[in-house]
Design a protein around this motif. Structure first.
Motif, PDB file in Angstrom:
ATOM      1  N   ARG A   1       0.813  -1.210   0.000  1.00  0.00           N
ATOM      2  CA  ARG A   1       0.000   0.000   0.000  1.00  0.00           C
ATOM      3  C   ARG A   1       0.851   1.267   0.000  1.00  0.00           C
ATOM      4  O   ARG A   1       0.458   2.290  -0.549  1.00  0.00           O
ATOM      5  CB  ARG A   1      -0.914  -0.014   1.223  1.00  0.00           C
ATOM      6  N   ARG A   2       2.042   1.189   0.590  1.00  0.00           N
ATOM      7  CA  ARG A   2       2.871   2.390   0.744  1.00  0.00           C
ATOM      8  C   ARG A   2       4.195   2.293  -0.014  1.00  0.00           C
ATOM      9  O   ARG A   2       5.159   2.971   0.323  1.00  0.00           O
ATOM     10  CB  ARG A   2       3.151   2.627   2.233  1.00  0.00           C
ATOM     11  N   LEU A   3       4.231   1.485  -1.045  1.00  0.00           N
ATOM     12  CA  LEU A   3       5.483   1.246  -1.748  1.00  0.00           C
ATOM     13  C   LEU A   3       6.054   2.510  -2.374  1.00  0.00           C
ATOM     14  O   LEU A   3       7.267   2.630  -2.559  1.00  0.00           O
ATOM     15  CB  LEU A   3       5.273   0.173  -2.827  1.00  0.00           C
ATOM     16  N   THR A   4       5.215   3.464  -2.723  1.00  0.00           N
ATOM     17  CA  THR A   4       5.703   4.695  -3.358  1.00  0.00           C
ATOM     18  C   THR A   4       6.368   5.649  -2.367  1.00  0.00           C
ATOM     19  O   THR A   4       7.017   6.610  -2.785  1.00  0.00           O
ATOM     20  CB  THR A   4       4.546   5.446  -4.039  1.00  0.00           C
TER      21      THR A   4
ATOM     22  N   ARG B   1       9.626  -3.221  -4.968  1.00  0.00           N
ATOM     23  CA  ARG B   1       9.732  -2.023  -5.799  1.00  0.00           C
ATOM     24  C   ARG B   1      10.243  -2.357  -7.199  1.00  0.00           C
ATOM     25  O   ARG B   1       9.725  -1.853  -8.209  1.00  0.00           O
ATOM     26  CB  ARG B   1      10.665  -1.012  -5.121  1.00  0.00           C
ATOM     27  N   LEU B   2      11.248  -3.204  -7.263  1.00  0.00           N
ATOM     28  CA  LEU B   2      11.817  -3.554  -8.563  1.00  0.00           C
ATOM     29  C   LEU B   2      10.847  -4.392  -9.394  1.00  0.00           C
ATOM     30  O   LEU B   2      10.746  -4.214 -10.618  1.00  0.00           O
ATOM     31  CB  LEU B   2      13.147  -4.284  -8.374  1.00  0.00           C
ATOM     32  N   GLN B   3      10.121  -5.292  -8.759  1.00  0.00           N
ATOM     33  CA  GLN B   3       9.143  -6.095  -9.499  1.00  0.00           C
ATOM     34  C   GLN B   3       8.014  -5.209 -10.019  1.00  0.00           C
ATOM     35  O   GLN B   3       7.544  -5.396 -11.147  1.00  0.00           O
ATOM     36  CB  GLN B   3       8.577  -7.199  -8.593  1.00  0.00           C
ATOM     37  N   ARG B   4       7.572  -4.244  -9.222  1.00  0.00           N
ATOM     38  CA  ARG B   4       6.533  -3.338  -9.689  1.00  0.00           C
ATOM     39  C   ARG B   4       7.048  -2.505 -10.861  1.00  0.00           C
ATOM     40  O   ARG B   4       6.327  -2.263 -11.834  1.00  0.00           O
ATOM     41  CB  ARG B   4       6.045  -2.430  -8.565  1.00  0.00           C
TER      42      ARG B   4
ATOM     43  N   LEU C   1       9.135   6.889 -13.264  1.00  0.00           N
ATOM     44  CA  LEU C   1       8.845   5.551 -12.758  1.00  0.00           C
ATOM     45  C   LEU C   1       9.606   5.268 -11.470  1.00  0.00           C
ATOM     46  O   LEU C   1       9.063   4.661 -10.545  1.00  0.00           O
ATOM     47  CB  LEU C   1       9.208   4.506 -13.822  1.00  0.00           C
ATOM     48  N   ALA C   2      10.861   5.718 -11.418  1.00  0.00           N
ATOM     49  CA  ALA C   2      11.653   5.515 -10.207  1.00  0.00           C
ATOM     50  C   ALA C   2      10.952   6.110  -8.995  1.00  0.00           C
ATOM     51  O   ALA C   2      10.867   5.476  -7.932  1.00  0.00           O
ATOM     52  CB  ALA C   2      13.043   6.131 -10.378  1.00  0.00           C
ATOM     53  N   GLN C   3      10.426   7.315  -9.138  1.00  0.00           N
ATOM     54  CA  GLN C   3       9.704   7.953  -8.035  1.00  0.00           C
ATOM     55  C   GLN C   3       8.430   7.193  -7.691  1.00  0.00           C
ATOM     56  O   GLN C   3       8.063   7.059  -6.515  1.00  0.00           O
ATOM     57  CB  GLN C   3       9.363   9.395  -8.397  1.00  0.00           C
TER      58      GLN C   3
ATOM     59  N   ARG D   1       7.024  -3.095 -18.678  1.00  0.00           N
ATOM     60  CA  ARG D   1       6.562  -4.012 -19.723  1.00  0.00           C
ATOM     61  C   ARG D   1       5.187  -3.647 -20.262  1.00  0.00           C
ATOM     62  O   ARG D   1       4.907  -3.869 -21.446  1.00  0.00           O
ATOM     63  CB  ARG D   1       6.508  -5.443 -19.150  1.00  0.00           C
ATOM     64  N   MET D   2       4.346  -3.085 -19.385  1.00  0.00           N
ATOM     65  CA  MET D   2       2.945  -2.964 -19.748  1.00  0.00           C
ATOM     66  C   MET D   2       2.490  -1.562 -20.159  1.00  0.00           C
ATOM     67  O   MET D   2       1.504  -1.436 -20.885  1.00  0.00           O
ATOM     68  CB  MET D   2       2.063  -3.434 -18.580  1.00  0.00           C
TER      69      MET D   2
END
Length: 353
Positions: free
Chosen positions: A259-262, A301-304, A321-323, A310-311
């Motif tokens: 939920r808080r990955l960002t 984070r890396l898998q997301r 995207l990094a952020q 890819r998508m």
């Protein structure tokens, strides 16, 4: 008994007993503890009225940030305190006008303080709020404060007394991780030993000036022993209600991380605080799964990021995207991505779009 004196402060030790002195600087962990039990007094008496509140909050409070003064505290604030300080713990007796403040998440992260206080309200009331709930202590009520968790405290005009205990002794008394202050404070009221601790703290606070240094040291040690006995007496109920089992904790932590990955500040401290457990318990919950907290967050984070690359098409900006996956620095993200997947992020963009 001779005392060293400084405006608002007096103390009874020499440099041979303790190299630190309060007239030179605030105490820091590297100053250590005194070689024997020592006595310190702090008072706003003799301090300019306009400076009294700032003097008090800058001199007295550690592991707690008092709110800035308002016009009323500038004019009226009065307070005094006695402290006994020894290697094993400390005792404080005080009276003060109203004061409030907080222990912030940033402070928890930056100083990693280990202090735990167990005290008694002698006059007034104390409100303590944390993520696990709120506890109001009135006259005759015991309270608990753990600097490892963020919280807010609001005192009315009051008198009080408390012990500052060493975390390792509290952990040993409870038989595990220290639950939230709210849970411990409520459990203390049910201990059959609580009336004895209340009486000891109240009597100690009233008669501190009538005791010799030897008597103070003996009573401080015996009061710490009594406080730890009270904590041992409530260890059973606390063990049943303090934190979830480690498997459930791991599942809860995974949900919170997703939920808080960002959030670039997401780490073990933030997760443990949000879930109401200690970092040690959180680390063990992940170790049971063969993981560390930081490794798991990084992998998620890396898998997301990989799935997004890819998508969502070739127009995605790598820095953006990094952020979005919680990396502050795009270059750090790029290195981590290459180490994990063996390719640059730009090479993956739109491969399944």
């Amino acid at each position: 008994m001779s005392y060293n004196r400084h405006p608002g402060i007096s103390w009874d030790w020499t440099p041979e007993t303790w190299a630190w002195s309060p007239d030179r600087e605030r105490w820091r962990p590297e100053h250590g503890a005194p070689g024997e039990c020592v006595h310190l007094e702090v008072t706003t008496e003799g301090i300019e009225t306009t400076d009294a509140y700032d003097f008090w909050r800058e001199t007295v409070f550690y592991n707690f940030c008092a709110d800035p003064p308002d016009s009323d505290t500038d004019i009226e604030f009065k307070a005094r305190a006695d402290a006994l300080i020894a290697a094993r713990g400390e005792f404080y007796a005080y009276e003060s006008d109203a004061i409030s403040g907080a222990r912030t998440h940033r402070q928890v992260r930056s100083d990693d303080a280990e202090g735990i206080d167990l005290g008694l309200v002698l006059a007034g009331e104390r409100r303590h709020r944390e993520s696990a709930g709120e506890h109001m202590a009135q006259v005759g009520t015991l309270f608990f404060y753990d600097a490892a968790h963020s919280s807010q405290v609001r005192w009315s005009p009051h008198r009080g007394a408390h012990l500052s205990l060493r975390r390792e002794e509290v952990v040993a008394a409870i038989g595990g991780d220290v639950p939230s202050a709210t849970l411990v404070s409520k459990a203390l009221a049910d201990s059959a030993l609580a009336p004895f601790l209340r009486a000891q703290l109240e009597l100690f606070s009233r008669r501190i000036h009538l005791l010799s240094n030897v008597e103070r040291a003996l009573l401080l040690d015996s009061t710490i022993d009594l406080a730890l006995s009270v904590l041992r007496s409530v260890a059973g109920p606390l063990a049943g209600s303090a934190t979830p089992r480690r498997n459930n904790l791991f599942v809860a932590a995974k949900t919170l991380i997703a939920r808080r990955l960002t959030d670039p500040d997401l780490d073990a401290v933030a997760i443990a605080e949000r879930l109401g457990c200690s970092r040690a318990t959180l680390y063990r919950a992940f170790a049971d799964q063969g993981l560390t907290v930081s490794e798991y967050i990084r992998e998620e984070r890396l898998q997301r990021a990989m799935n997004s690359l890819r998508m969502i098409g070739r127009k995605v900006q790598i820095a953006q995207l990094a952020q979005e996956v919680g990396f502050r620095d795009p270059s750090n993200f790029g290195r981590a991505f290459r180490q994990r997947f063996g390719v640059n992020p730009s090479a993956v963009r739109g491969t399944f779009a």
